[in-house]
Design a protein around this motif. Structure first.
Motif, mmCIF file in Angstrom:
data_model
loop_
_atom_site.group_PDB
_atom_site.id
_atom_site.type_symbol
_atom_site.label_atom_id
_atom_site.label_comp_id
_atom_site.label_asym_id
_atom_site.label_seq_id
_atom_site.Cartn_x
_atom_site.Cartn_y
_atom_site.Cartn_z
ATOM 1 N N THR A 40 40.492 6.683 42.556
ATOM 2 C CA THR A 40 41.771 6.407 43.211
ATOM 3 C C THR A 40 42.891 7.202 42.548
ATOM 4 O OG1 THR A 40 41.000 4.182 43.763
ATOM 5 C CG2 THR A 40 43.365 4.566 43.871
ATOM 6 N N GLU A 42 42.554 10.069 40.966
ATOM 7 C CA GLU A 42 42.364 11.469 41.332
ATOM 8 C C GLU A 42 42.907 11.744 42.731
ATOM 9 O OE1 GLU A 42 38.285 12.665 40.929
ATOM 10 O OE2 GLU A 42 38.194 11.980 38.855
ATOM 11 N N LYS A 43 42.594 10.854 43.663
ATOM 12 C CA LYS A 43 43.088 11.037 45.032
ATOM 13 C C LYS A 43 44.603 10.951 45.078
ATOM 14 C CE LYS A 43 39.132 9.691 47.779
ATOM 15 N NZ LYS A 43 38.659 8.869 48.887
ATOM 16 N N ALA A 45 46.678 11.781 42.734
ATOM 17 C CA ALA A 45 47.207 13.038 42.178
ATOM 18 C C ALA A 45 47.108 14.164 43.203
ATOM 19 C CB ALA A 45 46.451 13.412 40.908
ATOM 20 N N GLN A 46 46.006 14.211 43.942
ATOM 21 C CA GLN A 46 45.852 15.232 44.973
ATOM 22 C C GLN A 46 46.898 15.042 46.067
ATOM 23 O OE1 GLN A 46 41.813 14.733 46.254
ATOM 24 N NE2 GLN A 46 40.957 15.850 44.514
ATOM 25 N N HIS A 47 47.156 13.796 46.440
ATOM 26 C CA HIS A 47 48.157 13.535 47.482
ATOM 27 C C HIS A 47 49.553 13.918 47.003
ATOM 28 C CE1 HIS A 47 45.461 11.824 50.369
ATOM 29 N NE2 HIS A 47 45.058 10.866 49.556
ATOM 30 N N THR A 49 50.304 16.255 44.874
ATOM 31 C CA THR A 49 50.373 17.716 44.907
ATOM 32 C C THR A 49 50.570 18.211 46.327
ATOM 33 O OG1 THR A 49 48.925 17.832 42.985
ATOM 34 C CG2 THR A 49 49.139 19.826 44.305
ATOM 35 N N ARG A 50 49.816 17.658 47.247
ATOM 36 C CA ARG A 50 49.911 18.077 48.655
ATOM 37 C C ARG A 50 51.291 17.763 49.228
ATOM 38 N NH1 ARG A 50 48.931 21.706 52.170
ATOM 39 N NH2 ARG A 50 48.479 20.946 54.242
ATOM 40 N N GLU A 53 53.742 20.302 48.005
ATOM 41 C CA GLU A 53 53.594 21.569 48.733
ATOM 42 C C GLU A 53 54.235 21.474 50.120
ATOM 43 O OE1 GLU A 53 49.405 22.209 48.874
ATOM 44 O OE2 GLU A 53 49.264 22.788 46.775
#
Length: 93
Positions: A40, A42-43, A45-47, A49-50, A53
């Motif tokens: 959770t 990791e996800k 952190a990816q969100h 970052t996205r 962007e």
């Protein structure tokens, strides 16, 4: 009364034996929860970052939209006039 006392001496060792599998089950569940929380995080952190962007792209689009249309058209035409800067095999060596 005597029957209850004899059962207590039987149940105490059985309870002690039954605790070990219960502890193992609890450890497995704890590891599963740890792994789920890691995934959770990791996800998330990816969100993040996205989203950052996408916010940057929206800022660029807002700047383009609020910029003068004539100025933007001139910039696009200037970009068309630039030579292509793709490397040729001779340049790569």
């Amino acid at each position: 009364m005597n029957d209850v006392a004899s059962w207590i001496w039987v149940l105490i060792p059985l309870a002690a034996i039954g605790i070990a599998p219960f502890k193992m089950w609890l450890r497995v569940k704890e590891k599963q929860l740890d792994r789920t929380s890691e995934l959770t995080a990791e996800k998330a952190a990816q969100h993040v970052t996205r989203v950052a962007e996408l916010e940057q792209r929206v800022r660029v689009l807002e700047r383009i939209m609020t910029d003068g249309g004539i100025h933007t058209a001139a910039q696009i035409e200037a970009l068309r006039d630039l030579p292509a800067s793709s490397p040729t095999p001779e340049k790569v060596r």
